[in-house]
Scaffold this active site. Structure first.
Site, mmCIF file in Angstrom:
data_model
loop_
_atom_site.group_PDB
_atom_site.id
_atom_site.type_symbol
_atom_site.label_atom_id
_atom_site.label_comp_id
_atom_site.label_asym_id
_atom_site.label_seq_id
_atom_site.Cartn_x
_atom_site.Cartn_y
_atom_site.Cartn_z
ATOM 1 N N GLY A 157 22.063 -22.356 -12.940
ATOM 2 C CA GLY A 157 21.399 -21.273 -13.672
ATOM 3 C C GLY A 157 21.064 -21.718 -15.077
ATOM 4 O O GLY A 157 20.819 -22.907 -15.312
ATOM 5 N N SER A 158 21.106 -20.771 -16.012
ATOM 6 C CA SER A 158 20.684 -21.085 -17.377
ATOM 7 C C SER A 158 21.748 -21.914 -18.093
ATOM 8 O O SER A 158 22.929 -21.913 -17.734
ATOM 9 C CB SER A 158 20.471 -19.787 -18.158
ATOM 10 O OG SER A 158 21.720 -19.145 -18.324
ATOM 11 N N ARG A 205 22.830 -21.285 -20.991
ATOM 12 C CA ARG A 205 23.756 -20.327 -21.623
ATOM 13 C C ARG A 205 24.905 -19.982 -20.660
ATOM 14 O O ARG A 205 26.074 -20.033 -21.013
ATOM 15 C CB ARG A 205 22.988 -19.057 -22.010
ATOM 16 C CG ARG A 205 23.626 -18.257 -23.113
ATOM 17 C CD ARG A 205 22.622 -17.219 -23.593
ATOM 18 N NE ARG A 205 22.168 -16.413 -22.456
ATOM 19 C CZ ARG A 205 22.605 -15.182 -22.197
ATOM 20 N NH1 ARG A 205 23.468 -14.604 -22.994
ATOM 21 N NH2 ARG A 205 22.155 -14.507 -21.160
ATOM 22 N N GLY A 263 25.827 -21.730 -18.063
ATOM 23 C CA GLY A 263 26.589 -22.943 -17.763
ATOM 24 C C GLY A 263 27.598 -23.277 -18.850
ATOM 25 O O GLY A 263 28.707 -23.740 -18.570
ATOM 26 N N GLU A 273 24.433 -27.332 -12.860
ATOM 27 C CA GLU A 273 23.019 -27.681 -12.688
ATOM 28 C C GLU A 273 22.240 -26.612 -13.430
ATOM 29 O O GLU A 273 22.045 -25.517 -12.940
ATOM 30 C CB GLU A 273 22.689 -27.726 -11.190
ATOM 31 C CG GLU A 273 21.424 -28.486 -10.884
ATOM 32 C CD GLU A 273 20.269 -27.561 -10.643
ATOM 33 O OE1 GLU A 273 19.428 -27.460 -11.576
ATOM 34 O OE2 GLU A 273 20.194 -26.946 -9.579
ATOM 35 N N CYS A 323 13.919 -24.880 -11.585
ATOM 36 C CA CYS A 323 14.535 -25.642 -12.673
ATOM 37 C C CYS A 323 13.817 -26.982 -12.825
ATOM 38 O O CYS A 323 13.869 -27.608 -13.873
ATOM 39 C CB CYS A 323 16.024 -25.814 -12.457
ATOM 40 S SG CYS A 323 16.419 -26.595 -10.923
HETATM 41 C C1 UN1 Z 1 16.250 -25.214 -8.679
HETATM 42 O O1 UN1 Z 1 15.192 -24.807 -9.145
HETATM 43 O O2 UN1 Z 1 17.344 -24.721 -9.077
HETATM 44 O O3 UN1 Z 1 13.578 -30.117 -6.486
HETATM 45 C C2 UN1 Z 1 16.379 -26.225 -7.602
HETATM 46 C C3 UN1 Z 1 13.245 -28.941 -6.288
HETATM 47 C C4 UN1 Z 1 14.041 -28.158 -5.277
HETATM 48 C C5 UN1 Z 1 15.277 -27.604 -5.889
HETATM 49 C C6 UN1 Z 1 15.092 -26.831 -7.151
HETATM 50 N N1 UN1 Z 1 14.364 -29.035 -4.183
HETATM 51 O O4 UN1 Z 1 12.327 -28.406 -6.873
#
Ligand code: UN1
Length: 514
Positions: free
Chosen positions: A246-247, A249, A251, A268, A302
């Site tokens: 997640g964010s 913040r 984490g 992550e 992410c």
């Molecule tokens: C995420 O956005 O938390 O590589 C994971 C990627 C995906 C996973 C994203 N397999 O974009």
């Protein structure tokens, strides 16, 4: 709200009066006892589900059950644990379409991407089943005669998984499928924005549990709760590992709480992903990669592309192509065919995007396209936007920040070393890419003085990583690695064993103690 796919999954069967349960395992289905929580779909703002959130006391009871299940599961042979994961994978295949529909309903992902996410779960199942026969340690030469030294990997314990709305199934699966073959039990707190995805997963897990009566019923559970549940998990000694996505913040608070009790956290967090587009790049290839990475999932991955760092000599050409491509993006209902960009998750996300664009303009940025709310030919009540491109200087403050929306900052560079410096000069370190046909540039980008990210690609985009590699990144991204490669080691404890099969007691380091 019930729909056919929810009936087929067995989700509708969970509803009790007005409420969905907030704690579900193979053994228990319990209504929460905390505050009321209503969920809406980002597609059109309609109500999807009502919960009473779980309380810390309820978490405590589930943690107890996960601890008891662990005592049995850890002694189940790993390949047998793999059979359970294989069954989950088969069921996920069988219900792939329905599962994807729940993702689309709750996260607003277009159907092809939602199907891709379920596929990611299926792929991780296959990977984990293979792993279940190769959780191997080393044999190490002992310095002492008549001695043997080796290492074993043992199950770790109950694992707390905290995840975000944007990958409401895949991220759980990276953790849970690996954790399960490693002999751990899994207690999952999904995002409050995507609880139905979590319950849908639990319907699949429960089916597998029903078919395999020897598997302890509490090895996988879901708990729908707010921040206090995440906090309680982080502080609880009974979770040797807390895996949080997640964010930054969020984490930081998880990492601090877990660190204070010297537990293990696997984080992550945010990314601020860049692509360097060299003067030696195949611009058409780069263009396609940029568009998918920047506007796919409406910029809510992410790994989404946030920054394009382009050689000054090709900047104008690239910007023209990009603007043209952005003009033809089909924005709308993620359930409709041919749509490429679905809604933002909620109004707050829209407001954050607008604030970032205002800041960017104040800091000298020029909006080349997009950033407006779309209200025509889209379902009413959702927050649909035109993805935006902003031409801005590399040193503008806004560029340091991850905004979870489709804003792409474009900036120029003079030489490759400078481009790499710009790329690395942000607090986050998740994903990165270079587009070049020049071998030296590509190798420099991958070298120790190249990209400082956990993912560094050549001639492909920043998002859409395969599950076989370790996934995660450095700096404020949190340092964790999930999914492929040897990420499984996070879910196990290493035991170094020295065995004396001789009749003497030689001491290491040649010490004589007589
Ligand atoms: C995420 O956005 O938390 O590589 C994971 C990627 C995906 C996973 C994203 N397999 O974009």
């Amino acid at each position: 709200m019930t729909m056919e796919f929810m009936d087929e999954l067995g989700l509708s069967a969970f509803i009790c009066g007005e409420y969905y349960p907030s704690i579900v395992s193979g053994a228990k289905t319990l209504l929460g006892q905390g505050a009321q929580h209503d969920c809406t779909s980002p597609i059109d703002g309609t109500k999807t589900a009502r919960f009473q959130l779980a309380t810390p006391e309820q978490l405590n009871a589930q943690t107890e059950r996960a601890c008891a299940a662990f005592k049995i599961w850890r002694n189940t042979p790993a390949p047998v644990r793999g059979q359970f994961v294989r069954r989950i994978g088969e069921l996920a295949r069988q219900y792939k379409t329905q599962l994807a529909q729940v993702i689309t309903l709750e996260a607003g992902k277009i159907l092809p991407e939602a199907l891709g996410e379920v596929q990611e779960w299926i792929d991780v199942c296959d990977f984990a089943v293979g792993l279940s026969r190769q959780l191997h340690g080393l044999t190490i030469a002992s310095e002492r005669p008549g001695h043997r030294m080796m290492e074993q990997w043992h199950p770790l314990g109950p694992v707390a998984v905290i995840s975000a709305y944007n990958f409401p199934m895949a991220v759980w699966s990276w953790n849970a499928m690996l954790g399960l073959v490693c002999g751990d039990t899994i207690v999952w707190k999904p995002s409050e924005k995507s609880p139905l995805c979590a319950l849908a997963i639990q319907t699949i897990v429960n089916r597998a549990l029903d078919e395999m009566p020897d598997v302890p019923k509490d090895i996988v559970s879901v708990i729908i709760g707010g921040g206090e549940i995440g906090k309680a998990m982080s502080q609880d000694q009974r979770y040797p590992l807390v895996s949080a996505t997640g964010s930054t913040r969020m984490g930081k608070s998880v990492g601090e709480a877990v660190g204070a009790r010297l537990g293990r956290s696997l984080l992550e967090l945010g990314g601020n992903n860049a692509m360097i587009i060299s003067e030696h790049a195949d611009l058409d290839l780069a263009l396609r990669a940029i568009v998918f990475a920047a506007v796919g999932t409406a910029g809510q991955r992410c790994t989404s592309l946030r920054r394009v760092i382009v050689h000054h000599s090709v900047k104008q050409a690239l910007c023209e192509k990009l603007v043209q491509a952005y003009q033809s993006l089909r924005i709308g209902d993620p359930r409709s065919e041919h749509i490429l960009v679905g809604p933002l998750i909620d109004e707050m996300s829209y407001a954050t995007m607008q604030a970032a664009l205002t800041d960017a303009k104040q800091q000298g940025g020029t909006v080349l396209i997009g950033g407006e709310r779309v209200t025509e030919k889209v379902p009413e009540g959702g927050f649909y936007v035109t993805p935006s491109i902003v031409d801005i200087a590399a040193n503008a403050a806004i560029v340091q920040q991850e905004t979870f929306a489709p804003i792409l900052y474009v900036m120029s560079y003079e030489n490759i070393e400078q481009a790499i410096d710009i790329q690395n000069d942000v607090p986050q370190g998740l994903s990165s890419a270079i587009f070049t046909e020049n071998l030296k540039e590509a190798e420099l980008f991958l070298s120790p003085s190249g990209s400082d990210c956990g993912l560094a690609n050549v001639n492909i985009g920043t998002s859409g990583a395969e599950i076989g590699g370790a996934f995660g990144g450095e700096k404020e991204t949190g340092g964790g690695r999930e999914s492929g490669s040897d990420a499984w080691k996070n879910y196990m404890r290493r035991s170094t064993n020295t065995i004396n099969y001789g009749g003497e007691l030689p001491l290491a380091q040649g010490i004589v103690f007589e």
